[in-house]
Motif scaffolding. Structure first.
Motif, PDB file in Angstrom:
ATOM      1  N   TRP A 107      24.980  -3.374 -51.881  1.00 12.89           N
ATOM      2  CA  TRP A 107      24.018  -4.251 -51.229  1.00 12.89           C
ATOM      3  C   TRP A 107      24.346  -4.436 -49.750  1.00 12.89           C
ATOM      4  CZ3 TRP A 107      19.319  -5.720 -52.180  1.00 12.89           C
ATOM      5  CH2 TRP A 107      18.837  -5.645 -53.481  1.00 12.89           C
ATOM      6  N   ALA A 108      25.614  -4.359 -49.392  1.00 15.88           N
ATOM      7  CA  ALA A 108      25.967  -4.392 -47.973  1.00 15.88           C
ATOM      8  C   ALA A 108      25.411  -3.165 -47.262  1.00 15.88           C
ATOM      9  CB  ALA A 108      27.485  -4.463 -47.823  1.00 15.88           C
ATOM     10  N   ARG A 109      25.445  -2.021 -47.930  1.00 15.51           N
ATOM     11  CA  ARG A 109      24.846  -0.816 -47.348  1.00 15.51           C
ATOM     12  C   ARG A 109      23.334  -0.966 -47.230  1.00 15.51           C
ATOM     13  NH1 ARG A 109      28.001   4.117 -50.531  1.00 15.51           N
ATOM     14  NH2 ARG A 109      30.065   3.779 -49.571  1.00 15.51           N
ATOM     15  N   ALA A 110      22.727  -1.669 -48.183  1.00 16.91           N
ATOM     16  CA  ALA A 110      21.293  -1.911 -48.090  1.00 16.91           C
ATOM     17  C   ALA A 110      20.960  -2.721 -46.840  1.00 16.91           C
ATOM     18  CB  ALA A 110      20.801  -2.643 -49.337  1.00 16.91           C
ATOM     19  N   GLY A 111      21.897  -3.577 -46.412  1.00 18.15           N
ATOM     20  CA  GLY A 111      21.683  -4.311 -45.171  1.00 18.15           C
ATOM     21  C   GLY A 111      21.558  -3.390 -43.970  1.00 18.15           C
ATOM     22  N   ASP A 112      22.244  -2.241 -43.998  1.00 13.95           N
ATOM     23  CA  ASP A 112      22.100  -1.265 -42.909  1.00 13.95           C
ATOM     24  C   ASP A 112      20.684  -0.689 -42.893  1.00 13.95           C
ATOM     25  OD1 ASP A 112      24.774  -1.683 -42.352  1.00 13.95           O
ATOM     26  OD2 ASP A 112      25.448   0.026 -43.563  1.00 13.95           O
ATOM     27  N   ARG A 113      20.145  -0.431 -44.079  1.00 11.93           N
ATOM     28  CA  ARG A 113      18.760   0.063 -44.154  1.00 11.93           C
ATOM     29  C   ARG A 113      17.796  -0.978 -43.599  1.00 11.93           C
ATOM     30  NH1 ARG A 113      16.159   3.730 -48.077  1.00 11.93           N
ATOM     31  NH2 ARG A 113      18.184   3.888 -49.126  1.00 11.93           N
ATOM     32  N   ARG A 114      18.078  -2.238 -43.898  1.00  9.17           N
ATOM     33  CA  ARG A 114      17.264  -3.329 -43.377  1.00  9.17           C
ATOM     34  C   ARG A 114      17.309  -3.370 -41.854  1.00  9.17           C
ATOM     35  NH1 ARG A 114      18.506  -8.569 -41.738  1.00  9.17           N
ATOM     36  NH2 ARG A 114      16.896 -10.137 -42.104  1.00  9.17           N
ATOM     37  N   ALA A 115      18.504  -3.193 -41.293  1.00 10.53           N
ATOM     38  CA  ALA A 115      18.648  -3.230 -39.841  1.00 10.53           C
ATOM     39  C   ALA A 115      17.889  -2.094 -39.174  1.00 10.53           C
ATOM     40  CB  ALA A 115      20.132  -3.167 -39.477  1.00 10.53           C
ATOM     41  N   VAL A 116      17.927  -0.908 -39.785  1.00 13.87           N
ATOM     42  CA  VAL A 116      17.217   0.238 -39.213  1.00 13.87           C
ATOM     43  C   VAL A 116      15.711   0.011 -39.260  1.00 13.87           C
ATOM     44  CG1 VAL A 116      16.709   2.682 -39.543  1.00 13.87           C
ATOM     45  CG2 VAL A 116      19.058   1.866 -39.735  1.00 13.87           C
ATOM     46  N   ALA A 117      15.209  -0.448 -40.428  1.00 18.59           N
ATOM     47  CA  ALA A 117      13.768  -0.677 -40.554  1.00 18.59           C
ATOM     48  C   ALA A 117      13.299  -1.771 -39.611  1.00 18.59           C
ATOM     49  CB  ALA A 117      13.425  -1.039 -42.002  1.00 18.59           C
ATOM     50  N   GLY A 118      14.069  -2.869 -39.510  1.00 20.68           N
ATOM     51  CA  GLY A 118      13.687  -3.948 -38.607  1.00 20.68           C
ATOM     52  C   GLY A 118      13.758  -3.530 -37.157  1.00 20.68           C
ATOM     53  N   GLY A 119      14.767  -2.715 -36.799  1.00 23.53           N
ATOM     54  CA  GLY A 119      14.870  -2.235 -35.422  1.00 23.53           C
ATOM     55  C   GLY A 119      13.716  -1.337 -35.041  1.00 23.53           C
ATOM     56  N   SER A 120      13.245  -0.512 -35.988  1.00 25.09           N
ATOM     57  CA  SER A 120      12.102   0.361 -35.709  1.00 25.09           C
ATOM     58  C   SER A 120      10.852  -0.447 -35.422  1.00 25.09           C
ATOM     59  CB  SER A 120      11.865   1.298 -36.900  1.00 25.09           C
ATOM     60  OG  SER A 120      12.989   2.114 -37.137  1.00 25.09           O
ATOM     61  N   VAL A 121      10.686  -1.557 -36.134  1.00 27.37           N
ATOM     62  CA  VAL A 121       9.524  -2.410 -35.910  1.00 27.37           C
ATOM     63  C   VAL A 121       9.576  -3.027 -34.510  1.00 27.37           C
ATOM     64  CG1 VAL A 121       8.374  -4.529 -36.660  1.00 27.37           C
ATOM     65  CG2 VAL A 121       9.178  -2.876 -38.332  1.00 27.37           C
ATOM     66  N   GLU A 122      10.752  -3.460 -34.101  1.00 27.63           N
ATOM     67  CA  GLU A 122      10.893  -4.109 -32.801  1.00 27.63           C
ATOM     68  C   GLU A 122      10.641  -3.146 -31.655  1.00 27.63           C
ATOM     69  OE1 GLU A 122      14.545  -6.256 -32.401  1.00 27.63           O
ATOM     70  OE2 GLU A 122      14.547  -6.876 -34.493  1.00 27.63           O
ATOM     71  N   LEU A 123      10.894  -1.863 -31.874  1.00 26.75           N
ATOM     72  CA  LEU A 123      10.711  -0.872 -30.815  1.00 26.75           C
ATOM     73  C   LEU A 123       9.263  -0.415 -30.683  1.00 26.75           C
ATOM     74  CD1 LEU A 123      13.893   1.325 -31.372  1.00 26.75           C
ATOM     75  CD2 LEU A 123      13.496  -0.368 -29.580  1.00 26.75           C
ATOM     76  N   ALA A 124       8.456  -0.638 -31.733  1.00 25.63           N
ATOM     77  CA  ALA A 124       7.069  -0.189 -31.715  1.00 25.63           C
ATOM     78  C   ALA A 124       6.136  -1.351 -31.409  1.00 25.63           C
ATOM     79  CB  ALA A 124       6.699   0.434 -33.061  1.00 25.63           C
ATOM     80  N   GLU A 125       5.001  -1.041 -30.820  1.00 26.17           N
ATOM     81  CA  GLU A 125       3.973  -2.043 -30.538  1.00 26.17           C
ATOM     82  C   GLU A 125       2.852  -1.874 -31.551  1.00 26.17           C
ATOM     83  OE1 GLU A 125       2.601  -5.353 -28.788  1.00 26.17           O
ATOM     84  OE2 GLU A 125       4.416  -4.299 -28.190  1.00 26.17           O
ATOM     85  N   PRO A 126       2.746  -2.768 -32.543  1.00 25.84           N
ATOM     86  CA  PRO A 126       1.739  -2.585 -33.596  1.00 25.84           C
ATOM     87  C   PRO A 126       0.323  -2.622 -33.034  1.00 25.84           C
ATOM     88  CG  PRO A 126       3.368  -4.265 -34.199  1.00 25.84           C
ATOM     89  CD  PRO A 126       3.559  -3.975 -32.742  1.00 25.84           C
ATOM     90  N   THR A 127      -0.593  -1.963 -33.750  1.00 27.42           N
ATOM     91  CA  THR A 127      -2.004  -2.037 -33.405  1.00 27.42           C
ATOM     92  C   THR A 127      -2.545  -3.415 -33.777  1.00 27.42           C
ATOM     93  OG1 THR A 127      -2.675  -1.194 -35.561  1.00 27.42           O
ATOM     94  CG2 THR A 127      -2.227   0.430 -33.830  1.00 27.42           C
ATOM     95  N   ALA A 128      -3.825  -3.647 -33.465  1.00 28.99           N
ATOM     96  CA  ALA A 128      -4.434  -4.924 -33.835  1.00 28.99           C
ATOM     97  C   ALA A 128      -4.417  -5.110 -35.351  1.00 28.99           C
ATOM     98  CB  ALA A 128      -5.867  -4.985 -33.304  1.00 28.99           C
ATOM     99  N   GLU A 129      -4.687  -4.010 -36.068  1.00 31.06           N
ATOM    100  CA  GLU A 129      -4.648  -4.087 -37.535  1.00 31.06           C
ATOM    101  C   GLU A 129      -3.227  -4.355 -38.029  1.00 31.06           C
ATOM    102  OE1 GLU A 129      -5.970  -1.714 -35.818  1.00 31.06           O
ATOM    103  OE2 GLU A 129      -8.128  -1.786 -36.232  1.00 31.06           O
ATOM    104  N   GLY A 130      -2.254  -3.751 -37.358  1.00 28.55           N
ATOM    105  CA  GLY A 130      -0.870  -3.968 -37.746  1.00 28.55           C
ATOM    106  C   GLY A 130      -0.431  -5.406 -37.512  1.00 28.55           C
ATOM    107  N   SER A 131      -0.823  -5.975 -36.384  1.00 30.90           N
ATOM    108  CA  SER A 131      -0.471  -7.372 -36.104  1.00 30.90           C
ATOM    109  C   SER A 131      -1.125  -8.313 -37.103  1.00 30.90           C
ATOM    110  CB  SER A 131      -0.909  -7.732 -34.681  1.00 30.90           C
ATOM    111  OG  SER A 131      -0.241  -6.929 -33.731  1.00 30.90           O
ATOM    112  N   ALA A 132      -2.406  -8.031 -37.434  1.00 29.41           N
ATOM    113  CA  ALA A 132      -3.087  -8.859 -38.427  1.00 29.41           C
ATOM    114  C   ALA A 132      -2.415  -8.735 -39.791  1.00 29.41           C
ATOM    115  CB  ALA A 132      -4.551  -8.447 -38.526  1.00 29.41           C
ATOM    116  N   THR A 133      -1.963  -7.532 -40.129  1.00 33.48           N
ATOM    117  CA  THR A 133      -1.275  -7.327 -41.395  1.00 33.48           C
ATOM    118  C   THR A 133       0.027  -8.116 -41.445  1.00 33.48           C
ATOM    119  OG1 THR A 133      -2.226  -5.136 -41.715  1.00 33.48           O
ATOM    120  CG2 THR A 133      -0.163  -5.615 -42.865  1.00 33.48           C
ATOM    121  N   LEU A 134       0.792  -8.094 -40.354  1.00 36.83           N
ATOM    122  CA  LEU A 134       2.045  -8.849 -40.306  1.00 36.83           C
ATOM    123  C   LEU A 134       1.810 -10.338 -40.521  1.00 36.83           C
ATOM    124  CD1 LEU A 134       3.793  -7.055 -37.317  1.00 36.83           C
ATOM    125  CD2 LEU A 134       4.432  -6.949 -39.717  1.00 36.83           C
ATOM    126  N   ALA A 135       0.763 -10.864 -39.859  1.00 32.99           N
ATOM    127  CA  ALA A 135       0.470 -12.291 -39.986  1.00 32.99           C
ATOM    128  C   ALA A 135       0.060 -12.642 -41.412  1.00 32.99           C
ATOM    129  CB  ALA A 135      -0.624 -12.686 -38.999  1.00 32.99           C
TER     130      ALA A 135
END
Length: 279
Positions: A24-52
């Motif tokens: 599960w500690a290794r799963a935290g690394d997967r979480r960090a990678v996925a979350g970092g990818s989101v922070e680097l990208a600018e979601p579309t309007a549909e993506g922002s609405a989906t997040l909300a």
């Protein structure tokens, strides 16, 4: 010599819990990678609405789970009186975990454009197969232990049904949520791909962790109780079965607490201040 064997056996039975926490500690690394990818990208309007909408959906069901837990505590007080004081924490935890599972299994599909031709991820891209199969094994183990104790007359009918139904229901909800996450087609817009991947990854890990906790904790209590009861018997030779059961119970309980800690970190998808997946 018998005591030495018992100590070695006790330590050996604790090893699976250590390995589970490490995974599960290794799963935290997967979480960090996925979350970092989101922070680097600018979601579309549909993506922002989906997040909300996804954040609001998760909060709604978690609050409902908290309400169910509190309602369960009130019901236990009415039914059992002072004897229910030992059930408050388990009932509240059950309600909260039920809210997590129901939130993930009922998540609405995003409304962004889908990739053509339709593409879907593999389960291994979202969550470790080792974690998934461990959760399944834990659920089966909890059911077997409950059925064994029930058939031996150590559990009442109400407790027996609860000990069997809770892990089974959690396992089925987790399987359904993972299947829905895997079967959902990928989005067409490149900026929404990391958002979609993070949402799937969070769902897969949340339900796997919740099912693991709802299997590990009952399993630990049942094994520990069985080991203590067997340890009271008078035998001619040194009996290793009670030692193994007690060690297994401790291992399951500690593993359940460890997975619960990781589960709490996955409920809030990203670090404070992140631009996406907030809430």
């Amino acid at each position: 010599m018998g005591r030495l064997i018992a100590v070695v056996l006790f330590i050996a039975v604790l090893v699976p819990g250590v390995l589970l926490g490490r995974e599960w500690a290794r799963a935290g690394d997967r979480r960090a990678v996925a979350g970092g990818s989101v922070e680097l990208a600018e979601p579309t309007a549909e993506g922002s609405a989906t997040l909300a909408s996804q954040a609001a959906h998760g909060r709604l069901w978690r609050r409902l789970g908290l309400f169910l837990g509190l309602a369960g505590i009130v019901g236990s007080v009415v039914a059992l009186g002072e004897a229910s004081v030992f059930l408050w924490v388990p009932v509240l935890a059950l309600g909260l975990l039920a809210g997590v599972l129901l939130a993930e299994v009922t998540r609405p599909r995003p409304r962004w454009a889908l990739a053509q031709p339709v593409r879907r991820p593999r389960r291994a891209e979202l969550v470790s197969g080792w974690l998934v199969w461990t959760a399944r094994a834990v659920v089966v183990g909890a059911v077997v232990a409950a059925a064994w104790s029930w058939s031996a007359g150590e559990l009442s009918a109400a407790v027996g049904w609860t000990a069997v139904a809770v892990p089974v229901a959690a396992g089925l909800l987790a399987e359904l949520a993972v299947v829905r996450a895997v079967r959902r087609p990928l989005p067409a817009a490149g900026a929404d791909v990391p958002v979609d991947e993070a949402l799937r990854t969070w769902t897969a890990h949340l339900v796997t962790a919740a099912a693991s906790v709802l299997g590990l904790l009952p399993l630990g209590v049942l094994l520990l109780t069985a080991g203590i009861d067997l340890g009271d018997r008078v035998t001619e030779h040194f009996d290793l079965l009670p030692v193994a059961l007690v060690a297994g119970g401790f291992s399951a309980l500690l593993s359940g607490v460890a997975v619960a800690v990781f589960l709490v970190t996955w409920v809030k998808p990203v670090r404070a201040g992140a631009r996406a997946l907030a809430g």
